[in-house]
Design a protein around this motif. Structure first.
Motif, PDB file in Angstrom:
ATOM      1  N   GLU A 261       0.844  -1.188   0.000  1.00 32.37           N
ATOM      2  CA  GLU A 261       0.000   0.000   0.000  1.00 32.37           C
ATOM      3  C   GLU A 261       0.883   1.243   0.000  1.00 32.37           C
ATOM      4  OE1 GLU A 261      -3.049   2.378  -0.404  1.00 32.37           O
ATOM      5  OE2 GLU A 261      -3.242   0.214  -0.438  1.00 32.37           O
ATOM      6  N   ASP A 262       0.376   2.329  -0.595  1.00 33.46           N
ATOM      7  CA  ASP A 262       1.102   3.590  -0.624  1.00 33.46           C
ATOM      8  C   ASP A 262       1.444   4.023   0.808  1.00 33.46           C
ATOM      9  OD1 ASP A 262       1.501   6.570  -0.681  1.00 33.46           O
ATOM     10  OD2 ASP A 262       1.115   6.249  -2.812  1.00 33.46           O
ATOM     11  N   PRO A 263       2.673   4.505   1.040  1.00 37.57           N
ATOM     12  CA  PRO A 263       3.053   4.954   2.385  1.00 37.57           C
ATOM     13  C   PRO A 263       2.110   6.001   2.961  1.00 37.57           C
ATOM     14  CG  PRO A 263       5.002   4.752   1.017  1.00 37.57           C
ATOM     15  CD  PRO A 263       3.816   4.561   0.106  1.00 37.57           C
ATOM     16  N   LEU A 264       1.481   6.792   2.096  1.00 38.10           N
ATOM     17  CA  LEU A 264       0.548   7.809   2.578  1.00 38.10           C
ATOM     18  C   LEU A 264      -0.665   7.189   3.258  1.00 38.10           C
ATOM     19  CD1 LEU A 264       0.542  10.338  -0.415  1.00 38.10           C
ATOM     20  CD2 LEU A 264       1.625  10.640   1.815  1.00 38.10           C
ATOM     21  N   TYR A 265      -0.938   5.930   2.937  1.00 36.08           N
ATOM     22  CA  TYR A 265      -2.122   5.267   3.470  1.00 36.08           C
ATOM     23  C   TYR A 265      -1.781   4.064   4.337  1.00 36.08           C
ATOM     24  CZ  TYR A 265      -3.844   8.120  -0.354  1.00 36.08           C
ATOM     25  OH  TYR A 265      -4.095   9.173  -1.202  1.00 36.08           O
ATOM     26  N   GLY A 266      -0.588   4.040   4.897  1.00 35.78           N
ATOM     27  CA  GLY A 266      -0.254   2.992   5.847  1.00 35.78           C
ATOM     28  C   GLY A 266       0.870   2.062   5.465  1.00 35.78           C
ATOM     29  N   GLY A 267       1.384   2.159   4.246  1.00 35.55           N
ATOM     30  CA  GLY A 267       2.432   1.241   3.810  1.00 35.55           C
ATOM     31  C   GLY A 267       3.813   1.643   4.279  1.00 35.55           C
ATOM     32  N   GLN A 268       3.989   1.818   5.566  1.00 33.92           N
ATOM     33  CA  GLN A 268       5.259   2.255   6.144  1.00 33.92           C
ATOM     34  C   GLN A 268       5.799   1.187   7.102  1.00 33.92           C
ATOM     35  OE1 GLN A 268       4.471   5.992   8.074  1.00 33.92           O
ATOM     36  NE2 GLN A 268       3.871   7.014   6.187  1.00 33.92           N
ATOM     37  N   PRO A 269       6.973   0.639   6.840  1.00 35.00           N
ATOM     38  CA  PRO A 269       7.545  -0.367   7.732  1.00 35.00           C
ATOM     39  C   PRO A 269       7.654   0.111   9.176  1.00 35.00           C
ATOM     40  CG  PRO A 269       8.723  -0.364   5.655  1.00 35.00           C
ATOM     41  CD  PRO A 269       7.788   0.815   5.615  1.00 35.00           C
ATOM     42  N   ARG A 275       3.113  -1.925  15.810  1.00 33.06           N
ATOM     43  CA  ARG A 275       1.813  -2.559  15.979  1.00 33.06           C
ATOM     44  C   ARG A 275       1.782  -3.418  17.240  1.00 33.06           C
ATOM     45  NH1 ARG A 275       0.405  -4.529   9.752  1.00 33.06           N
ATOM     46  NH2 ARG A 275       0.308  -2.419   8.844  1.00 33.06           N
ATOM     47  N   ALA A 276       0.692  -3.316  17.960  1.00 29.83           N
ATOM     48  CA  ALA A 276       0.546  -4.052  19.212  1.00 29.83           C
ATOM     49  C   ALA A 276       0.646  -5.557  18.990  1.00 29.83           C
ATOM     50  CB  ALA A 276      -0.798  -3.708  19.853  1.00 29.83           C
ATOM     51  N   ASN A 277       1.477  -6.192  19.772  1.00 31.14           N
ATOM     52  CA  ASN A 277       1.629  -7.651  19.806  1.00 31.14           C
ATOM     53  C   ASN A 277       2.333  -8.241  18.586  1.00 31.14           C
ATOM     54  OD1 ASN A 277       0.155  -7.727  22.303  1.00 31.14           O
ATOM     55  ND2 ASN A 277      -1.754  -7.611  21.118  1.00 31.14           N
ATOM     56  N   TRP A 278       2.856  -7.389  17.694  1.00 29.28           N
ATOM     57  CA  TRP A 278       3.565  -7.903  16.534  1.00 29.28           C
ATOM     58  C   TRP A 278       5.053  -8.109  16.805  1.00 29.28           C
ATOM     59  CZ3 TRP A 278       2.072  -7.221  10.849  1.00 29.28           C
ATOM     60  CH2 TRP A 278       0.685  -7.356  10.677  1.00 29.28           C
ATOM     61  N   HIS A 287      13.822  -7.723  11.470  1.00 26.08           N
ATOM     62  CA  HIS A 287      13.753  -6.488  10.672  1.00 26.08           C
ATOM     63  C   HIS A 287      13.626  -6.783   9.174  1.00 26.08           C
ATOM     64  CE1 HIS A 287      14.481  -3.518  13.870  1.00 26.08           C
ATOM     65  NE2 HIS A 287      15.131  -4.511  14.448  1.00 26.08           N
ATOM     66  N   HIS A 288      12.768  -7.727   8.863  1.00 29.41           N
ATOM     67  CA  HIS A 288      12.472  -8.071   7.475  1.00 29.41           C
ATOM     68  C   HIS A 288      11.087  -7.563   7.096  1.00 29.41           C
ATOM     69  CE1 HIS A 288      15.606 -11.558   7.290  1.00 29.41           C
ATOM     70  NE2 HIS A 288      16.144 -10.374   7.062  1.00 29.41           N
ATOM     71  N   VAL A 289      10.866  -6.271   7.290  1.00 24.69           N
ATOM     72  CA  VAL A 289       9.622  -5.612   6.903  1.00 24.69           C
ATOM     73  C   VAL A 289       9.957  -4.597   5.821  1.00 24.69           C
ATOM     74  CG1 VAL A 289       7.629  -4.261   7.655  1.00 24.69           C
ATOM     75  CG2 VAL A 289       8.703  -5.897   9.231  1.00 24.69           C
ATOM     76  N   TYR A 290       9.296  -4.706   4.670  1.00 21.80           N
ATOM     77  CA  TYR A 290       9.638  -3.870   3.521  1.00 21.80           C
ATOM     78  C   TYR A 290       8.377  -3.282   2.880  1.00 21.80           C
ATOM     79  CZ  TYR A 290      14.066  -6.416   3.856  1.00 21.80           C
ATOM     80  OH  TYR A 290      15.237  -6.971   4.313  1.00 21.80           O
ATOM     81  N   HIS A 291       8.548  -2.110   2.294  1.00 14.61           N
ATOM     82  CA  HIS A 291       7.503  -1.551   1.440  1.00 14.61           C
ATOM     83  C   HIS A 291       7.987  -1.618   0.004  1.00 14.61           C
ATOM     84  CE1 HIS A 291       5.913   1.784  -1.053  1.00 14.61           C
ATOM     85  NE2 HIS A 291       4.783   1.279  -0.627  1.00 14.61           N
ATOM     86  N   CYS A 328      11.931  -0.226  -6.931  1.00 13.25           N
ATOM     87  CA  CYS A 328      11.251  -1.108  -5.982  1.00 13.25           C
ATOM     88  C   CYS A 328      10.556  -0.318  -4.866  1.00 13.25           C
ATOM     89  CB  CYS A 328      12.231  -2.087  -5.366  1.00 13.25           C
ATOM     90  SG  CYS A 328      12.898  -3.312  -6.529  1.00 13.25           S
ATOM     91  N   THR A 329      11.151   0.767  -4.448  1.00 16.50           N
ATOM     92  CA  THR A 329      10.594   1.543  -3.343  1.00 16.50           C
ATOM     93  C   THR A 329      10.123   2.922  -3.770  1.00 16.50           C
ATOM     94  OG1 THR A 329      12.842   2.258  -2.778  1.00 16.50           O
ATOM     95  CG2 THR A 329      11.980   0.343  -1.612  1.00 16.50           C
ATOM     96  N   ALA A 330      10.149   3.208  -5.054  1.00 17.46           N
ATOM     97  CA  ALA A 330       9.687   4.523  -5.546  1.00 17.46           C
ATOM     98  C   ALA A 330       8.191   4.662  -5.336  1.00 17.46           C
ATOM     99  CB  ALA A 330      10.032   4.686  -7.026  1.00 17.46           C
ATOM    100  N   SER A 331       7.722   5.883  -5.421  1.00 20.47           N
ATOM    101  CA  SER A 331       6.287   6.137  -5.212  1.00 20.47           C
ATOM    102  C   SER A 331       5.522   6.221  -6.518  1.00 20.47           C
ATOM    103  CB  SER A 331       6.091   7.446  -4.423  1.00 20.47           C
ATOM    104  OG  SER A 331       6.672   8.531  -5.114  1.00 20.47           O
TER     105      SER A 331
END
Length: 332
Positions: A261-269, A275-278, A287-291, A328-331
Motif C-alpha cells: 500500500e502507498d506509504p501515505l495510506y499505511g504502507g510504512q515499515p 503494531r501491538a503484539n507484533w 527487521h524483514h519488513v519492507y515496502h 522497488c521503493t519509488a512512489s
C-alpha cells in the motif's frame, strides 16, 4: 477523506480477482488435398471484454484514445502511443507524458461530458471500473472496450490485445516477448530456493484487520513466481483479497512482511514495528519488513516484471547481484 481514497484504491485491487480468460485467436492449417476445394478456414475466436462480449477490432488505427484505468495508461505508454492518448483517469500517474493529460475522472467517478468532449475514437477501461458509465458512453456513439481484470499471464495477452486494438501489433509482440523472457529469468534465479513464509499486505486502513493478498489474487500469483510462500494462500475469501486479523498474522509468524500500500495510506515499515503484539513475529524481530512500490505490485501492466523482480530480490537477496533497484521503493 483518507478512508474514501483508500476505498477507491482497494476497489481497483479487488477487481483483480474477477479473472476472465482472454480467448486467443484461433489458428488453423491451410492444407488442401490435390485437386480438392480449399477447406473453409474457421473464424478466429474473438477476445472477450469484461462482460463476456466479443471485442471488435477497429478497422483503422484509433487516433484519439481515452484511458479509464491506470494499468491501461501504462500499457498505452509502453506501446509508444502517448501522442494518441487525449485523456486519462484520475489515478494515472505513469508514464509522465500521460500523467499530465486531461483527467476525466475524480474521487466521485467518471465525467461523461469531459470524455465526450475529447471526441475519442476509442475508450479503454479495465475490470469493470467504469461499468456504471460504459453503456452510457456506448449509447453516445463511442467505442468502449472494458477489458477483463487479468492475472499475470493474462496481462501479457491483454498487452497483445491492446496492440491489436491500436494497430501496434509488432510493438506489442516485441514487448510481450521481452516480458516473458524477463519473467523466466527471474524464475530461474530463485529456482530451488526455500519458499519463505511471507505476509503480502494490501491495506491496513482498519487497525487490527489488514487486507492481504490471498489465494487466487494477483499478488498470490506473483508470490508463486518469486518462490515466496504467501501465508494466506489458502484464504480465498473476498475474491482473493481477504480481510484478516492481527491474531491470524501472529499465528502464521511470517519471516518477511511486504507492504504494497502507498506509504501515505499505511504502507510504512516503521508503523509495522509499532503494531501491538507484533513484536514476536519473526519478520519483525529480524527487521524483514519492507515496502514495495504500490503501482508495480498492484497494477497489472508492463511493470509487473519490476514488481516480480523486487519481491524475489527482497526475499531471496543472495540470488541477485547489486542493490535493490530504486523502482522497488519509488512512489511512482
Amino acid at each position: 477523506m483518507r478512508t474514501h481514497v483508500i476505498s477507491l484504491r482497494l476497489l481497483s485491487v479487488f477487481l483483480l480477482s474477477f479473472m476472465l480468460t482472454l480467448a486467443a485467436c484461433g489458428q488453423s492449417s491451410n492444407s488442401q488435398g490435390s485437386g480438392s476445394t480449399p477447406a473453409a478456414q474457421p473464424t478466429p475466436t474473438p477476445a472477450l471484454d469484461a462482460y463476456g462480449t466479443p471485442i471488435a477490432i477497429p478497422k483503422t488505427a484509433p487516433q484519439r484514445i481515452v484511458s479509464l484505468a491506470p494499468s491501461i495508461s501504462e500499457i498505452l505508454g509502453a506501446l509508444h502511443l502517448e501522442k494518441r492518448v487525449v485523456g486519462v483517469d484520475a489515478f494515472t500517474n505513469y508514464p509522465a507524458a500521460l500523467a499530465g493529460l486531461k483527467k476525466v475522472s475524480s474521487s466521485s467517478g467518471f465525467n461523461v461530458e469531459a470524455i465526450v468532449a475529447l471526441k475519442p475514437d476509442l475508450v479503454l477501461s479495465s475490470g469493470g471500473l467504469s461499468k456504471k458509465y460504459d453503456t452510457q458512453l456506448s449509447q453516445l456513439g463511442l467505442q468502449v472496450v472494458d477489458l477483463p481484470s487479468p492475472n499475470i499471464s493474462q496481462t501479457l495477452d491483454q498487452i497483445a490485445l491492446i496492440g491489436r486494438l491500436t494497430h501496434t501489433e509488432n510493438v506489442a509482440e516485441s514487448l510481450v516477448t521481452q516480458m516473458r523472457q524477463q519473467i523466466a529469468q527471474i524464475q530461474s534465479e530463485v529456482k530451488g530456493t526455500p519458499a519463505i513464509k511471507t505476509l503480502l499486505e494490501v491495506d491496513d486502513s482498519t487497525p487490527g484487520k489488514p487486507y492481504v493478498f490471498g489465494g487466487g489474487s494477483f499478488g498470490d500469483e506473483m508470490a508463486s513466481y518469486a518462490n515466496v510462500a504467501n501465508i494466506f494462500h489458502n484464504n480465498t475469501t473476498n475474491g482473493g483479497y481477504p480481510q484478516v486479523t492481527d491474531e491470524s498474522v501472529i499465528a502464521a509468524n511470517p519471516q518477511y512482511i511486504i507492504l504494497t500500500e502507498d506509504p501515505l495510506y499505511g504502507g510504512q515499515p516503521s508503523v509495522v514495528y509499532k503494531r501491538a503484539n507484533w513484536g514476536g513475529i519473526e519478520a519483525v524481530k529480524s527487521h524483514h519488513v519492507y515496502h514495495l512500490n504500490s503501482d508495480i505490485m498492484q497494477r497489472p501492466g508492463p511493470r509487473i516484471v519490476q514488481g516480480l523482480r523486487c519481491l524475489a530480490q527482497v526475499v531471496h537477496p543472495d540470488k541477485f547481484s547489486g542493490a535493490l533497484p530504486d523502482y522497488c521503493t519509488a512512489s511512482v
